[in-house]
Scaffold this motif. Structure first.
Motif, short mmCIF file in Angstrom:
data_model
loop_
_atom_site.label_atom_id
_atom_site.label_comp_id
_atom_site.label_asym_id
_atom_site.label_seq_id
_atom_site.Cartn_x
_atom_site.Cartn_y
_atom_site.Cartn_z
N ILE A 49 -0.46 12.13 0.81
CA ILE A 49 0.96 12.15 0.42
C ILE A 49 1.20 13.36 -0.47
O ILE A 49 0.37 13.70 -1.33
CB ILE A 49 1.28 10.86 -0.37
N ARG A 72 -1.54 10.01 8.27
CA ARG A 72 -1.75 8.56 8.13
C ARG A 72 -2.76 8.10 9.16
O ARG A 72 -2.70 8.49 10.33
CB ARG A 72 -0.41 7.89 8.38
N ARG A 92 3.10 5.98 -2.54
CA ARG A 92 4.18 6.98 -2.57
C ARG A 92 4.84 7.02 -3.94
O ARG A 92 5.20 8.10 -4.43
CB ARG A 92 5.21 6.68 -1.47
N MET A 144 -3.90 7.55 3.76
CA MET A 144 -2.74 8.45 3.70
C MET A 144 -3.02 9.68 2.85
O MET A 144 -3.78 9.60 1.87
CB MET A 144 -1.53 7.74 3.08
N ASN A 173 -4.75 2.54 7.41
CA ASN A 173 -3.56 3.31 7.00
C ASN A 173 -3.84 4.26 5.83
O ASN A 173 -3.01 4.42 4.92
CB ASN A 173 -2.40 2.37 6.61
N TRP A 208 0.82 -1.23 0.00
CA TRP A 208 0.00 0.00 0.00
C TRP A 208 0.85 1.27 0.00
O TRP A 208 0.73 2.12 -0.88
CB TRP A 208 -0.92 -0.06 1.21
N GLU A 209 1.73 1.38 1.00
CA GLU A 209 2.48 2.64 1.12
C GLU A 209 3.45 2.82 -0.05
O GLU A 209 3.54 3.92 -0.64
CB GLU A 209 3.25 2.71 2.45
N VAL A 232 4.64 11.28 3.39
CA VAL A 232 3.32 10.97 3.95
C VAL A 232 3.00 12.05 4.99
O VAL A 232 3.61 12.12 6.05
CB VAL A 232 3.31 9.57 4.60
N SER A 246 -4.47 1.40 11.75
CA SER A 246 -4.75 0.16 11.02
C SER A 246 -6.19 -0.28 11.17
O SER A 246 -6.75 -0.87 10.26
CB SER A 246 -3.86 -0.97 11.54
#
Ligand SMILES: NC(=O)CCC(=O)C(=O)O
Length: 271
Positions: free
Chosen positions: A228, A237, A196, A226, A224, A191-192, A234, A240
Motif C-alpha cells: 500500500i 494484492r 490502509r 498487500m 490478501n 485487514w484491508e 493498494v 485469498s
C-alpha cells in the motif's frame, strides 16, 4: 537520494513441517529477486505455523539454522530481507518464545530486530487463540536506516494499535514491514481497512505479507497480502488462498510529495 525500487511481499501457506516451509520461503525469495525485488518481506512464523502450544518445542535460537539461512539469502540475492517472524526461545523462560522479526541487509548485516509487542489473545465464536500463554511480548519498537529507506517493524495483531505506527512514524518510518498470519474471519472484516488506515494516517508504505493456509487444523488465514502506498492505494494484492509473491514500486519521492502536499503529520494537535 534513494531511487524507486521494487518491493515484494511473500505470501505463504506455512504449516507445522519446517523443512517444507523453508523450501517454500527460499524458492519464493529467489523468484522475487529474479523479478527485480530489492526489499522482500516474509510472513509471520513462516518456519513453523502450528498450535501455539507447540511453539516452544519448535523454537529456534538466535544462532539457529533459519536465521543463518535467511542471512545467506539476503547476501546471495543482494536484498534487504525482512525474515518474517520466527519463534525464538525466550531467555530465562523454558516455556515461552518471543515472536521475533529480523531485517537483514545485502551484506548479511542485521539491520533491525523486533519482538511482537501485542499478543493475539482472542475468543471469537469459532476462533480462540491465547498467544500470551506461550509468547513473551516484546517491549521495544524498531525503525532502522536501511539502504532503501527507514524501515519500521510491526507484526500482525500490532496492526490494530495505531499508536504503534504513530510512534514508528515519529521515529522516522517511511516503510512499514508487517509479517502476518491474519485470520480469515477477522481479515475479511478488518485487514484491508486497518492496513490502509495505517498507511494513510502516517503517510507511509505498508508491505503486509500474510499467511494464506489452514494451520493447527482449525485456523484459516486470510491471504490478501498487500503493498500500500502513502496515499492509501493498494498497489498490489495477493490471492485469498494461494502462496506467491506480489510486487510493487516503492518511491520515496512520492512519499515526500504526499507529505508536503497534505502535511497532516505537521498539523497534529493534542488539545
Ligand atoms: N497472528 C495474529 O496476530 C493474528 C491477528 C489477527 O488475525 C487479527 O485479527 O488481528
Amino acid at each position: 537520494m534513494i531511487p524507486p525500487f521494487v518491493a515484494a511481499a511473500i505470501q505463504m501457506s506455512s504449516g507445522a513441517e519446517k523443512s517444507a516451509n523453508l523450501e517454500q520461503a527460499e524458492s519464493l525469495i529467489a523468484e522475487a529477486a529474479q523479478q527485480g525485488a530489492k526489499l522482500v518481506v516474509l510472513p509471520e512464523l513462516f518456519p513453523f505455523l502450528g498450535k501455539v502450544t507447540e511453539l516452544r518445542k519448535n523454537a529456534e535460537t538466535m544462532d539457529g539454522g533459519t536465521l543463518e539461512r535467511m542471512r545467506q539469502l539476503a547476501i546471495k540475492h543482494q536484498l534487504v530481507l525482512c525474515a518474517g517472524s520466527i519463534a525464538i526461545e525466550a531467555s530465562n523462560d523454558p516455556n515461552k518464545v518471543v515472536n521475533r522479526s529480523l531485517v537483514f541487509g545485502p551484506h548479511g548485516q542485521t539491520l533491525s530486530t523486533y519482538d511482537k509487542i501485542h499478543c493475539f489473545d482472542i475468543r471469537l465464536p469459532d476462533v480462540t487463540v491465547m498467544e500470551s500463554e506461550h509468547v513473551r511480548a516484546g517491549s521495544q519498537l524498531s525503525v532502522s536506516a536501511t539502504p532503501l529507506g527507514h524501515v519500521g517493524q510491526a507484526i500482525c495483531y500490532d496492526l490494530r494499535f495505531p499508536e504503534v505506527f504513530r510512534h514508528l512514524t515519529e521515529d522516522g518510518m517511511q516503510i512499514c514491514v508487517l509479517p502476518a498470519a491474519f485470520t480469515d474471519k477477522t481479515g475479511q472484516a478488518h485487514w484491508e481497512v486497518l492496513a490502509r488506515a495505517r498507511a494513510i494516517e502516517n503517510q507511509i508504505y505498508v508491505i503486509a505479507a500474510n499467511q494464506c493456509g489452514l494451520y493447527a487444523d482449525s485456523i484459516q488465514c486470510y491471504g490478501n497480502s498487500m503493498i500500500i502506498d502513502p496515499w492509501g492505494e493498494v498497489l498490489a494484492r495477493g490471492s485469498s488462498r494461494e502462496p506467491g509473491i506480489i510486487l510493487a514500486e516503492i518511491d520515496l519521492a512520492k512519499l515526500r510529495r504526499i507529505r508536503s502536499e497534505l502535511p497532516a503529520l505537521t498539523h497534529r494537535r493534542l488539545a
